[in-house]
Write an enzyme that holds these catalytic residues in place. Structure first.
Site, PDB file in Angstrom:
ATOM      1  CG  HIS A   1      -0.152   0.170   2.579  1.00 36.27           C
ATOM      2  ND1 HIS A   1       0.397  -0.864   3.115  1.00 36.27           N
ATOM      3  CD2 HIS A   1       0.100   1.211   3.362  1.00 36.27           C
ATOM      4  CE1 HIS A   1       1.111  -0.588   4.451  1.00 36.27           C
ATOM      5  NE2 HIS A   1       0.649   0.663   4.513  1.00 36.27           N
TER       6      HIS A   1
ATOM      7  CG  ASP B   1       1.702   5.267   4.600  1.00 40.06           C
ATOM      8  OD1 ASP B   1       1.247   3.952   4.956  1.00 40.06           O
ATOM      9  OD2 ASP B   1       2.823   5.559   5.317  1.00 40.06           O
TER      10      ASP B   1
ATOM     11  CG  HIS C   1       5.064   1.103   3.031  1.00 41.59           C
ATOM     12  ND1 HIS C   1       4.628   2.398   2.599  1.00 41.59           N
ATOM     13  CD2 HIS C   1       4.358   1.121   4.204  1.00 41.59           C
ATOM     14  CE1 HIS C   1       3.612   2.886   3.360  1.00 41.59           C
ATOM     15  NE2 HIS C   1       3.586   2.015   4.720  1.00 41.59           N
TER      16      HIS C   1
ATOM     17  NE  ARG D   1       2.694   6.540   9.291  1.00 41.87           N
ATOM     18  CZ  ARG D   1       1.699   5.947   8.784  1.00 41.87           C
ATOM     19  NH1 ARG D   1       1.594   4.738   8.556  1.00 41.87           N
ATOM     20  NH2 ARG D   1       0.492   6.561   9.092  1.00 41.87           N
TER      21      ARG D   1
END
Length: 314
Positions: free
Chosen positions: A140, A142, A290, A305
């Site tokens: 996917h 983000d 990723h 993150r």
């Protein structure tokens, strides 16, 4: 007496055999790392070790806990554009230092759909037995369900399992370059719908998601976006959030999206990173997908993150 002519041997024939169309096939890949017209240049302020042909580079000689000079920031930005994801070993940043590093590239983004760390602009992934699942084991990009998806993200692993827990990234410029010409012609001006529901419905129920439907209505993005910094054309659909291609019947849209989703699975377009505690990965969310590999069973894996706000794809 008329000479006899030996007949030519019959051409060999092969039985009918065909694999299903529109899949991933063997063959040479076009692996073009830099845009046309951009020449290789050395890096002056750090050492860089490539991790694959087109994507992923490990940087050494930089302490991310210290403020970046303008020159260092610019050279890191060039490395990010050229390699798409940068790895920094053993940085052990505090959340504040991680946020300060990310702010060199813009304002930070919050995500009310994910669990926060010690600040609203830090997302904390704490995985162990019984933990709520999240975006693992799926390719996917983000937050493409936002009108302005994140420009990039800075991820730090605070605790790693003894085995497993790697992360992979895929180069979506290479994925676009290697599509058949006829497929590129079909998608070059196409647009697609992105929606947060398919991805998050895998691990949240309606009581959590229903209040967010008005906050995050479906959005439209180009199927192939142009990188605002270097003009590269990149495939911009993903399994978690892209629901349909506009202007196509559902069956045709589904078939084409399945083909496009497969492109992230090509090993030649990928880099895989084995984490140690304190490592940092900084990736260009515009140019990559990723995949967090959940192969560590009930072991604990803790990551934080920080995402950097992006622009509207075109």
């Amino acid at each position: 007496m008329t000479p006899t002519t030996t007949p030519a041997p019959a051409a060999p024939t092969l039985r009918t055999a065909q694999i299903p169309p529109n899949g991933l096939y063997e063959g040479r890949r076009v692996l073009r790392r830099l845009p046309d017209g951009v020449a290789e240049r050395p890096y002056e302020l750090f050492a860089l070790v490539p991790q694959s042909a087109t994507i992923g580079a490990e940087i050494s000689g930089v302490d991310l806990s210290r403020p970046l000079t303008t020159e260092l920031r610019d050279e890191l930005n060039r490395a990010l554009l050229e390699w798409k994801v940068l790895f920094f070993r053993q940085q052990h940043l505090t959340s504040l230092q991680q946020r300060q590093f990310a702010r060199n590239w813009g304002e930070l983004e919050t995500n009310p759909l994910l669990e926060p760390g010690d600040s609203d602009d830090v997302v904390r992934f704490d995985k162990s037995a019984g933990a709520t699942p999240s975006f693992e084991n799926v390719w996917h990009t983000d937050v493409t369900f936002r009108p302005r998806p994140a420009m990039g993200a800075v991820l730090q692993l605070r605790e790693v399992p003894a085995r497993g827990g790697d992360t992979m990234w895929a180069d979506m410029a290479a994925a676009y370059d290697n599509l058949p010409e006829g497929v590129r012609a079909r998608i070059d001006r196409a647009t697609a719908e992105h929606d947060f529901l398919p991805g998050f419905r895998r691990f949240y129920g309606p009581e959590r998601l229903a209040p967010m439907q008005d906050v995050f209505p479906p959005v439209t993005h180009p199927v192939v976006r142009t990188h605002p910094a270097n003009g590269r054309r990149m495939l911009f659909v993903n399994t978690s959030f892209t629901t349909r291609i506009h202007g196509l019947e559902r069956a045709e849209s589904d078939e084409l999206l399945r083909l496009l989703f497969q492109q992230a699975h090509v090993p030649e377009f990928q880099v895989r990173f084995r984490w140690q505690a304190g490592d940092i990965a900084f990736w260009d969310n515009r140019a990559t997908q990723h995949y967090a590999v959940n192969d560590y069973g009930d072991a604990r894996r803790v990551a934080e993150r920080v995402a950097i706000a992006g622009d509207r794809p075109y």
